[in-house]
Design a protein around this motif. Structure first.
Motif, PDB file in Angstrom:
ATOM      1  N   MET A   1      48.320  51.480  14.430  1.00 34.89           N
ATOM      2  CA  MET A   1      47.907  49.481  14.730  1.00 34.89           C
ATOM      3  C   MET A   1      46.811  49.556  16.128  1.00 34.89           C
ATOM      4  N   ARG A   2      46.569  49.779  17.349  1.00 36.36           N
ATOM      5  CA  ARG A   2      45.571  49.577  17.664  1.00 36.36           C
ATOM      6  C   ARG A   2      44.599  49.431  17.683  1.00 36.36           C
ATOM      7  N   GLN A   3      43.899  50.919  16.740  1.00 32.50           N
ATOM      8  CA  GLN A   3      42.515  50.167  16.199  1.00 32.50           C
ATOM      9  C   GLN A   3      42.819  49.308  15.733  1.00 32.50           C
ATOM     10  N   PHE A   4      43.483  49.677  14.321  1.00 33.08           N
ATOM     11  CA  PHE A   4      43.039  47.336  13.899  1.00 33.08           C
ATOM     12  C   PHE A   4      43.227  46.124  15.136  1.00 33.08           C
ATOM     13  N   TYR A   5      43.945  46.219  15.941  1.00 36.83           N
ATOM     14  CA  TYR A   5      44.468  45.247  17.267  1.00 36.83           C
ATOM     15  C   TYR A   5      42.686  45.307  18.199  1.00 36.83           C
ATOM     16  N   ASN A   6      42.375  46.146  18.399  1.00 43.61           N
ATOM     17  CA  ASN A   6      41.650  46.618  19.570  1.00 43.61           C
ATOM     18  C   ASN A   6      40.300  45.755  18.291  1.00 43.61           C
ATOM     19  N   ARG A   7      39.956  45.748  17.301  1.00 39.91           N
ATOM     20  CA  ARG A   7      39.144  45.446  16.447  1.00 39.91           C
ATOM     21  C   ARG A   7      38.947  44.363  15.828  1.00 39.91           C
ATOM     22  N   LEU A   8      40.269  43.835  15.216  1.00 44.58           N
ATOM     23  CA  LEU A   8      40.509  42.081  15.433  1.00 44.58           C
ATOM     24  C   LEU A   8      40.385  41.501  16.826  1.00 44.58           C
ATOM     25  N   LEU A   9      40.242  41.681  17.493  1.00 43.54           N
ATOM     26  CA  LEU A   9      39.719  41.509  19.026  1.00 43.54           C
ATOM     27  C   LEU A   9      38.183  41.763  19.177  1.00 43.54           C
ATOM     28  N   ARG A  10      37.389  42.837  18.804  1.00 41.33           N
ATOM     29  CA  ARG A  10      36.037  42.749  18.601  1.00 41.33           C
ATOM     30  C   ARG A  10      35.435  41.227  17.926  1.00 41.33           C
ATOM     31  N   LEU A  11      36.060  41.413  17.195  1.00 39.34           N
ATOM     32  CA  LEU A  11      35.786  40.243  15.895  1.00 39.34           C
ATOM     33  C   LEU A  11      35.635  39.230  16.247  1.00 39.34           C
ATOM     34  N   ILE A  12      37.287  38.796  17.063  1.00 47.50           N
ATOM     35  CA  ILE A  12      37.317  37.349  17.537  1.00 47.50           C
ATOM     36  C   ILE A  12      36.001  36.806  18.676  1.00 47.50           C
ATOM     37  N   TRP A  13      35.823  38.002  19.923  1.00 48.43           N
ATOM     38  CA  TRP A  13      35.213  37.948  20.716  1.00 48.43           C
ATOM     39  C   TRP A  13      33.991  37.792  20.338  1.00 48.43           C
ATOM     40  N   GLY A  14      33.276  38.731  19.149  1.00 47.39           N
ATOM     41  CA  GLY A  14      31.676  37.983  18.658  1.00 47.39           C
ATOM     42  C   GLY A  14      31.857  36.654  17.887  1.00 47.39           C
ATOM     43  N   LEU A  15      33.084  36.019  17.403  1.00 49.47           N
ATOM     44  CA  LEU A  15      32.943  35.080  17.155  1.00 49.47           C
ATOM     45  C   LEU A  15      32.745  34.211  18.260  1.00 49.47           C
ATOM     46  N   PHE A  16      33.516  33.973  18.783  1.00 43.88           N
ATOM     47  CA  PHE A  16      32.991  32.517  20.196  1.00 43.88           C
ATOM     48  C   PHE A  16      31.604  33.551  21.051  1.00 43.88           C
ATOM     49  N   LEU A  17      31.255  34.493  20.636  1.00 42.50           N
ATOM     50  CA  LEU A  17      30.268  34.524  21.064  1.00 42.50           C
ATOM     51  C   LEU A  17      28.872  34.055  20.901  1.00 42.50           C
ATOM     52  N   TYR A  18      28.869  33.871  19.614  1.00 46.41           N
ATOM     53  CA  TYR A  18      28.131  33.177  18.252  1.00 46.41           C
ATOM     54  C   TYR A  18      28.224  31.617  18.606  1.00 46.41           C
ATOM     55  N   ALA A  19      29.157  31.833  18.685  1.00 47.64           N
ATOM     56  CA  ALA A  19      29.705  29.386  19.290  1.00 47.64           C
ATOM     57  C   ALA A  19      28.979  29.883  20.501  1.00 47.64           C
ATOM     58  N   VAL A  20      29.166  30.170  21.414  1.00 50.15           N
ATOM     59  CA  VAL A  20      28.498  29.911  22.624  1.00 50.15           C
ATOM     60  C   VAL A  20      27.015  30.265  22.455  1.00 50.15           C
ATOM     61  N   GLY A  21      26.581  31.174  21.705  1.00 52.69           N
ATOM     62  CA  GLY A  21      24.565  30.709  21.688  1.00 52.69           C
ATOM     63  C   GLY A  21      24.477  30.022  20.675  1.00 52.69           C
ATOM     64  N   ILE A  22      24.912  29.318  19.791  1.00 53.86           N
ATOM     65  CA  ILE A  22      24.683  28.332  18.735  1.00 53.86           C
ATOM     66  C   ILE A  22      24.608  26.807  19.957  1.00 53.86           C
ATOM     67  N   VAL A  23      25.846  26.682  20.773  1.00 53.40           N
ATOM     68  CA  VAL A  23      25.379  25.870  21.881  1.00 53.40           C
ATOM     69  C   VAL A  23      24.707  25.864  23.009  1.00 53.40           C
TER      70      VAL A  23
END
Length: 228
Positions: free
Chosen positions: A1-23
């Motif tokens: 499960m730790r790997q799952f949550y690490n992947r989920l954190l990577r996903l959410i970070w990437g989405l936030f970073l994408y929004a930052v890039g757009i702005v």
């Protein structure tokens, strides 16, 4: 499960970073990037926020990518929802400054495009399913065998045309973005030695079984133990 949550954190970070890039590209103030021309045009036409326009557009594009054979995953759905939410939040809090000159605007635009490319690396690499726009990019790459940069560029140009017709802002920054975003993605992925076609994305069904299937199996085992 730790790997799952690490992947989920990577996903959410990437989405936030994408929004930052757009702005960052929006605040460069020399013409919106292709998808933002479309989102802003759509938002103005429909009378909704840019984030909401992004969510609706993402849902429609996701369906198209699904029809082209791409798999629907948790990342696809969160991409549709979270980027739009993050966009409205970042724009609302005025975190990123507006460019004070044309030269600074060019610098901001290029930085924003590379931030978007880096964000794509993070959330596609989480293997929860690419976002709708990147799913379409990957689908076209697989179908046409063209370089990923070329496919991304074609999609961006189509978004510019549609957004312009809807009344979105078109400027020199739009042209620069449309012509270079594909190469920014290609350069970033090459530097990070990242090949999107090698990623085996996890579907919603697999994610559900991993999260809840084991619990059901454990409950069944406990029931059997009690019966014995």
């Amino acid at each position: 499960m730790r790997q799952f949550y690490n992947r989920l954190l990577r996903l959410i970070w990437g989405l936030f970073l994408y929004a930052v890039g757009i702005v960052v590209t929006l605040n460069a103030h020399i013409g919106y990037a292709p998808w933002e021309v479309f989102h802003v045009g759509f938002a103005k036409t429909a009378g909704i926020s840019i984030g909401t326009a992004s969510i609706i557009a993402g849902a429609v594009i996701g369906i198209i990518a699904l029809l082209l054979g791409e798999k629907l995953g948790l990342g696809t759905i969160l991409n549709m929802l979270l980027i739009g939410v993050f966009l409205d939040l970042i724009l609302g809090f005025h975190i990123i400054p507006m460019a004070s000159s044309f030269a600074f605007g060019i610098i901001m635009l290029i930085i924003g495009l590379f931030v978007i490319a880096l964000a794509s690396y993070f959330y596609i690499g989480s293997a929860f399913g690419a976002g709708p726009r990147d799913s379409l990019m990957v689908a076209l790459t697989r179908k046409t065998r063209l370089p990923i940069g070329v496919c991304r560029g074609m999609i961006e140009l189509l978004a510019v045309f549609a957004g312009w017709r809807l009344g979105g802002m078109f400027g020199i920054g739009t042209i620069i973005s449309a012509l270079t975003i594909g190469f920014c993605v290609q350069i970033t992925f090459r530097l990070l030695k990242f090949d999107t076609t090698e990623i085996q994305h996890e579907t919603l069904g697999v994610t559900y079984k991993m999260l809840f299937g084991n619990k059901k199996e454990q409950l069944n085992e406990d029931e059997i133990s009690e019966d014995c």
